[in-house]
Design an enzyme around this catalytic site. Structure first.
Site, PDB file in Angstrom:
ATOM      1  N   LYS A  94       8.376 -14.275   0.565  1.00 61.37           N
ATOM      2  CA  LYS A  94       9.390 -13.896  -0.100  1.00 61.37           C
ATOM      3  C   LYS A  94       9.348 -14.283  -1.868  1.00 61.37           C
ATOM      4  O   LYS A  94       9.979 -13.672  -2.629  1.00 61.37           O
ATOM      5  CB  LYS A  94      10.679 -14.864   0.213  1.00 61.37           C
ATOM      6  N   GLU A 116      22.965 -14.593  -2.123  1.00 62.81           N
ATOM      7  CA  GLU A 116      23.390 -15.328  -0.901  1.00 62.81           C
ATOM      8  C   GLU A 116      22.091 -15.691  -0.085  1.00 62.81           C
ATOM      9  O   GLU A 116      20.761 -15.518  -0.298  1.00 62.81           O
ATOM     10  CB  GLU A 116      24.017 -14.720  -0.214  1.00 62.81           C
ATOM     11  N   SER A 383       3.832 -13.906   7.871  1.00 64.45           N
ATOM     12  CA  SER A 383       4.650 -13.986   6.615  1.00 64.45           C
ATOM     13  C   SER A 383       5.210 -15.497   5.932  1.00 64.45           C
ATOM     14  O   SER A 383       5.384 -15.399   4.947  1.00 64.45           O
ATOM     15  CB  SER A 383       5.913 -13.229   6.769  1.00 64.45           C
TER      16      SER A 383
HETATM   17  C1  PLP Z   1      12.829 -14.268   5.453  1.00 67.70           C
HETATM   18  C2  PLP Z   1      11.669 -14.031   6.262  1.00 67.70           C
HETATM   19  C3  PLP Z   1      11.454 -13.301   6.952  1.00 67.70           C
HETATM   20  C4  PLP Z   1      12.158 -11.989   7.362  1.00 67.70           C
HETATM   21  O1  PLP Z   1      12.499 -11.192   6.381  1.00 67.70           O
HETATM   22  P1  PLP Z   1      11.856  -9.822   5.919  1.00 67.70           P
HETATM   23  O2  PLP Z   1      12.555  -9.082   4.794  1.00 67.70           O
HETATM   24  O3  PLP Z   1      12.039  -8.849   7.521  1.00 67.70           O
HETATM   25  O4  PLP Z   1      10.329  -9.770   5.875  1.00 67.70           O
HETATM   26  C5  PLP Z   1      10.221 -13.283   7.966  1.00 67.70           C
HETATM   27  N1  PLP Z   1       9.342 -14.142   7.726  1.00 67.70           N
HETATM   28  C6  PLP Z   1       9.506 -15.285   6.856  1.00 67.70           C
HETATM   29  C7  PLP Z   1       8.329 -16.281   7.142  1.00 67.70           C
HETATM   30  C8  PLP Z   1      10.703 -15.388   6.262  1.00 67.70           C
HETATM   31  O5  PLP Z   1      11.038 -16.260   5.369  1.00 67.70           O
END
Ligand code: PLP
Length: 404
Positions: A94, A116, A383
Site C-alpha cells: 500500500k 477512510e 502483498s
Molecule cells: C489492503 C491489502 C490487500 C488488498 O488490497 P488490494 O487493493 O486488493 O491489493 C492485500 N494485501 C494486503 C497485505 C493488504 O494490506
C-alpha cells in the site's frame, strides 16, 4: 527512472471496456477533472518520476526481492517465486500508491490528505506518507473498527494523523466512506481524497495501478534474470485489486503468462454476507462512483461482505479486473478462510515467512496450482507481512496448529 507508466490506458473518460468511468455528483466533476489533468501532467514530468523513484528506493526499500521458495516448490511440485512486498516499509504494497498520491496532492498545492480505512492498513500507509511529506492527514474509521483494530489506530495517531470515528449505522467501512466523503466535500480545494485501491471514479483506477506497476515491472525483470524466462503463472489476491493490478500490468501483453486473481470465499461462497468474491459471484453495476462487477442486493445497495482477511472484504473491485475477466485475459479463483489460514502456517513453517492473511489467499491458490501444473513457474505477489495478524490468528486458530 524513465517513465514506465505505459500500460493499457483507459479511454479519456476512464473506461476499460464498459467498466470504470466516473459516476459522481456534479460538484465533484471539476475536482476530478483537475486531478486527472494534474496526474496526466506529472506522468510526463521527469522530476516527479525521479522523486517518486528515489522514495521507493531509499524510503520504502525498493526494489523488493523475488525469492525462489525452494522448499515450498519441492513440496508441491512447481517452481514458486515470491515477490516480497512484505519487506516494504510499513509491511505491504500500500505504501507504493500512498506515496504516489501524497506526492501528487502536494504538487497540486493540497495541504491535507483524507481517506477512510477499514482495518487501518490504508490509514497507516497514508499517515506515513503524510508525515514524510509534511502534510496533514485525517482518517475516517468506523467506531466498531476503531475498537477492533487498536494497534493500527495507535500507529496512525503516533504518525500524527487525526482519526475521526464514524458513529452512524453499522459503524464500519461503509459509514467511514460516507464520513470521509462528507469531510472531503467541505473543502475539496485544500484536501485530497486518497483512494486506497484501484477503485473509485476516474482517474483513480488508472493512477493507483500506475503507482503499483512498479511491482510488476521489477518482478518481470527479476524473474527473467533468475530463470532466463517469463513465469507460466502470476498470482495475486484481490480485494480492491491494487496489488494484483500492479503485478498483472507488466504481463498483460505476454500471452504465455496466465494471470490469476484470488478472491476470498470466506466462510461460505454460496451465502450472501459470508464471502467477498466480487468477480466470482457479482454482476456489473455502479457503486462508489464507478462501474464494475459488484455484490449488490436487489435494491442496488452494496451487499454485506465478509472475509477472515479484512483487507479483502470490499463489495466491488477495480474496473480493469472486470474488463480482464470479460476478455478472458485473467482468471479469478477463490480461496476460503480455512485454506488461507492453512497457507498462512504453511509458508511460515516451510519458508520462515509469515504472510498477511490477505496474501495467504494467494499462497493457497499457488499451492493448488503447483499441484496441478508440476514443473511450471509460478510468481506470486506476497502483498504484505503477517505481523498485524498474529494475535488474531493464534487466538482463533492456534489450537489447530499446536499453539495455545
Ligand atoms: C489492503 C491489502 C490487500 C488488498 O488490497 P488490494 O487493493 O486488493 O491489493 C492485500 N494485501 C494486503 C497485505 C493488504 O494490506
Amino acid at each position: 527512472m524513465k517513465n514506465t507508466f505505459t500500460h493499457t490506458t483507459p479511454t479519456a473518460e476512464g473506461f476499460f471496456g464498459e467498466y470504470g468511468g466516473s459516476f459522481i455528483p456534479p460538484q465533484l466533476k471539476q475536482v476530478m477533472d483537475e486531478i486527472t489533468a494534474a496526474y496526466d501532467e506529472i506522468t510526463q514530468d521527469q522530476s516527479f518520476l525521479d522523486e517518486l523513484a528515489s522514495l521507493y528506493r531509499h524510503y520504502v526499500g525498493r526494489p523488493s526481492p523475488v525469492f525462489h521458495a525452494k522448499r515450498l516448490s519441492e513440496k508441491y511440485g512447481a517452481e514458486i517465486y515470491l515477490k516480497r512486498e512484505d519487506l516494504n516499509h510499513t509491511g505491504a504494497h500500500k505504501i507504493n500508491h500512498c506515496l504516489g498520491e501524497a506526492l501528487l496532492a502536494k504538487r497540486m498545492g493540497k495541504t491535507k490528505l483524507i481517506a477512510e480505512t477499514g482495518a487501518g492498513q490504508h490509514g497507516v500507509a497514508l499517515a506515513t506518507a503524510a508525515a514524510l511529506l509534511g502534510m496533514e492527514c485525517e482518517i475516517h474509521m468506523g467506531e466498531v473498527d476503531i475498537a477492533k483494530e487498536h494497534p493500527n489506530v495507535v500507529r496512525m495517531k503516533i504518525l500524527g494523523a487525526t482519526v475521526v470515528p464514524a458513529t452512524h449505522g453499522l459503524k464500519t467501512l461503509k459509514e467511514a466512506v460516507d464520513s470521509a466523503f462528507e469531510a472531503y466535500l467541505a473543502d475539496p480545494v485544500n484536501q485530497f481524497y486518497a483512494i486506497g485501491s484501484v477503485v473509485g471514479p476516474h482517474p483513480f483506477p488508472r493512477m493507483v495501478r500506475d503507482f503499483q506497476s512498479v511491482v510488476g515491472n521489477e518482478a518481470r525483470e527479476q524473474i527473467q534474470e533468475m530463470t532466463g524466462k517469463l513465469p507460466d503463472h502470476v498470482v495475486a489476491c484481490v480485494g480492491g485489486g491494487s496489488n494484483a493490478m500492479g503485478l498483472f500490468s507488466a504481463f498483460l501483453d505476454d500471452e504465455g503468462v496466465a494471470l490469476h486473481g484470488v478472491e476470498p470465499a470466506g466462510r461460505d461462497l454460496d451465502q450472501v454476507g459470508e464471502h467477498a468474491a466480487t468477480l466470482t459471484k457479482g454482476a456489473p453495476g455502479v457503486m462508489h462512483g464507478f462501474k464494475s462487477y459488484m455484490l449488490q442486493s436487489a435494491d442496488g445497495e452494496p451487499q454485506e461482505v465478509y472475509s477472515v482477511a479484512s483487507g479483502l472484504d470490499y463489495p466491488s473491485v477495480g474496473p480493469q479486473h472486470s474488463y480482464l475477466k470479460d476478455l478472458g485475459r485473467a482468471e479469478y479463483h477463490t480461496v476460503n478462510d480455512q485454506e488461507a489460514i492453512d497457507a498462512f502456517f504453511e509458508l511460515s513453517r516451510v519458508e520462515g515467512i509469515i504472510p498477511a492473511i490477505e496474501s495467504s489467499h494467494a499462497v493457497a491458490h499457488a499451492i493448488k496450482l503447483a499441484q496441478q501444473k508440476p514443473g511450471q513457474a509460478i510468481l506470486l505477489n506476497l502483498s504484505g507481512r503477517g505481523d498485524k495478524d498474529i494475535d488474531f490468528v493464534v487466538d482463533k486458530y492456534g489450537a489447530g496448529y499446536g499453539i495455545g
